[in-house]
Scaffold this active site. Structure first.
Site, short mmCIF file in Angstrom:
data_model
loop_
_atom_site.label_atom_id
_atom_site.label_comp_id
_atom_site.label_asym_id
_atom_site.label_seq_id
_atom_site.Cartn_x
_atom_site.Cartn_y
_atom_site.Cartn_z
N HIS A 162 0.80 -1.23 0.00
CA HIS A 162 0.00 0.00 0.00
C HIS A 162 0.84 1.29 0.00
O HIS A 162 0.53 2.24 0.73
CB HIS A 162 -0.95 0.00 1.19
CG HIS A 162 -2.05 -1.03 1.11
ND1 HIS A 162 -2.48 -1.58 -0.08
CD2 HIS A 162 -2.81 -1.62 2.09
CE1 HIS A 162 -3.46 -2.44 0.16
NE2 HIS A 162 -3.68 -2.50 1.46
N HIS A 236 -9.98 1.99 0.06
CA HIS A 236 -9.86 0.93 1.06
C HIS A 236 -10.96 0.99 2.12
O HIS A 236 -10.71 0.73 3.31
CB HIS A 236 -8.47 1.00 1.71
CG HIS A 236 -7.96 -0.32 2.17
ND1 HIS A 236 -8.46 -0.98 3.26
CD2 HIS A 236 -6.98 -1.12 1.68
CE1 HIS A 236 -7.80 -2.12 3.44
NE2 HIS A 236 -6.89 -2.23 2.49
N GLU A 372 -11.46 -3.87 -3.09
CA GLU A 372 -10.49 -2.88 -3.58
C GLU A 372 -10.26 -3.12 -5.07
O GLU A 372 -9.58 -4.07 -5.45
CB GLU A 372 -9.17 -3.04 -2.82
CG GLU A 372 -9.30 -2.94 -1.33
CD GLU A 372 -8.19 -3.70 -0.60
OE1 GLU A 372 -7.00 -3.45 -0.87
OE2 GLU A 372 -8.51 -4.56 0.24
C1 GAL Z 1 -5.67 -5.23 2.51
C2 GAL Z 1 -4.69 -6.34 2.29
C3 GAL Z 1 -4.61 -7.12 3.58
C4 GAL Z 1 -4.22 -6.23 4.73
C5 GAL Z 1 -5.17 -5.05 4.78
C6 GAL Z 1 -4.79 -4.04 5.81
O1 GAL Z 1 -5.78 -4.46 1.35
O2 GAL Z 1 -5.10 -7.15 1.22
O3 GAL Z 1 -3.66 -8.16 3.45
O4 GAL Z 1 -2.91 -5.80 4.58
O5 GAL Z 1 -5.22 -4.40 3.55
O6 GAL Z 1 -4.81 -4.58 7.09
#
Ligand code: GAL
Length: 407
Positions: A162, A236, A372
């Site tokens: 991210h 998100h 997402e």
């Molecule tokens: C998501 C990701 C998860 C985790 C989450 C944040 O987008 O796929 O593995 O990292 O964000 O806790």
């Protein structure tokens, strides 16, 4: 009432608007410009659970909190003509609340989040934020572009996640409210300089949220660069159609428009294969409960600790296509997700662990899910995946719509 009061409190930290919301002299008491007073009053009233009625659209702004560097984040409340509300802060271009009616016309907040900026500064779950420059994972934080090697933070060891240590979700964006024909909107822009978090190229990003009058949140993304780079922006939000903090999402019915998905290794990096969902717990081509097969003895579910996988959307050609539909029976709410993107990460909130969110409610494991929309994880290292490279002269474009209704 907690939900109402908690939200009212977030409007002005120094008073208790629960006691003054409907009092006269609102302008003076809330110390807001008169031009916002009427909209503020009607918005405050609209926060209370009540049947939807047609009303003028409005945008109201209020301070949301102070960043460690002294800058003040702003909270924008967008109300559409149906009385549906979206709240967005320019910290992380984050959706903090989304209030839509249930089957009885009673509005409830269906996204997880915090009452205050501090919650977001402390949090690590990316609640409601725009993530970038590269949403999802890049294996070992490394990629090669045009023969040059780049190294990124491995902030989700052993991988990059991210956008790094301080991705777009942790930045203060510039914001401009707009009243469009489709509904109230907020345009957010961010400049990400060459080298920030290890990415090449000066990048200018624009994200426009349009809170449509038909209770659909449209998100338009644009970006340009002055040097070759990689980009994968996504939203998100964690949804719970019963209402944020009102139980798990295991009973929500999900349908995904995907015949294939990208299986992952134990560190959540795709192997590169596009595997059929048929005869696996990943087959959501017909509605079934998210929780129905989540605890099956299945290597992929173990690797993701539940659902945390990229689904390859069925699509022919470009344009907005239906990616997912989610239904929740007790509220009667339905959410449809449309996107121009090739994939969607379906994440079943496996890492939520009881963090305290809005209205004093806690978010246990699997109390929210994310859809997402995105390019596939680790695309910069996977030539067989749709390219996430952006070059000077090109414009990165993405549109996703989260549309709410009842049945
Ligand atoms: C998501 C990701 C998860 C985790 C989450 C944040 O987008 O796929 O593995 O990292 O964000 O806790």
């Amino acid at each position: 009432m907690d939900e109402l009061c908690a939200n009212l409190n977030s409007w002005r930290g120094d008073i208790n608007p629960c006691s003054v919301a409907l009092a006269p002299h609102l302008t003076t008491m809330l110390k807001i410009p008169p031009v916002f007073a009427l909209a503020t009053l009607t918005s405050l009233v609209a926060l209370a659970p009540q049947p939807s009625v047609a009303a003028p659209a409005a945008i109201v702004r209020a301070p949301f909190g102070t960043m460690p560097d002294g800058k003040v984040a702003t909270l924008y409340t967008l109300r559409n003509t149906r009385g549906g509300q979206v709240q967005i802060t320019n910290y992380g271009a984050t959706v903090t609340a989304l209030r839509v009616p249930d089957k009885n016309g009673v509005r409830g907040d269906v996204v997880l989040g915090f009452d205050t900026l501090q919650g977001y500064l402390n949090g690590d779950a990316y609640f409601g934020a725009i993530v970038g420059r590269y949403g999802n994972r890049i294996a070992k934080g490394r990629f090669t572009l045009d023969g040059k090697n780049y190294t990124l933070a491995t902030n989700n060891a052993p991988n990059h996640l991210h956008g790094g240590v301080r991705g777009f979700d942790k930045r203060l964006w510039n914001a401009k409210p707009l009243m469009l024909k489709e509904g109230p909107a907020l345009e957010l822009t961010l400049f990400s300089p060459n080298g920030q978090e290890g990415y090449p190229g000066n990048l200018n990003v624009r994200v426009r949220y349009v809170w449509r009058n038909d209770n659909a949140l449209k998100i338009d993304y644009r970006a340009v660069t002055d040097a070759p780079t990689v980009i994968n922006l996504t939203q998100h939000s964690y949804f719970n159609l019963k209402g944020a903090g009102l139980g798990t999402i295991l009973d929500h019915q999900l349908r995904l428009n995907a015949d294939r998905y990208t299986p992952i290794d134990p560190t959540s990096i795709p192997f590169g294969e596009l595997a059929p969902v048929a005869a696996t717990p990943f087959d959501f081509r017909q509605f079934h409960a998210i929780g129905a097969l989540i605890n099956e003895d299945n290597t992929q579910l173990k690797n993701g600790q539940g659902y945390d996988h990229n689904f390859v959307l069925n699509r022919q050609g470009g344009g907005l296509r239906l990616a997912a539909t989610v239904r929740e029976a007790t509220s009667g709410r339905e959410m449809r997700v449309y996107t121009t993107e090739p994939g969607v990460q379906f994440y079943s909130g496996n890492f939520l662990n009881g963090v305290k969110g809005k209205y004093g409610r806690v978010y246990p494991r699997r109390s929210g899910f994310c859809l997402e929309t995105q390019h596939f994880p680790d695309s910069p290292n996977r030539p067989n995946f749709p390219s996430a490279t952006l070059r000077p002269g090109q414009t990165y474009r993405q549109t996703t719509v989260y549309e709410f209704s009842t049945r």
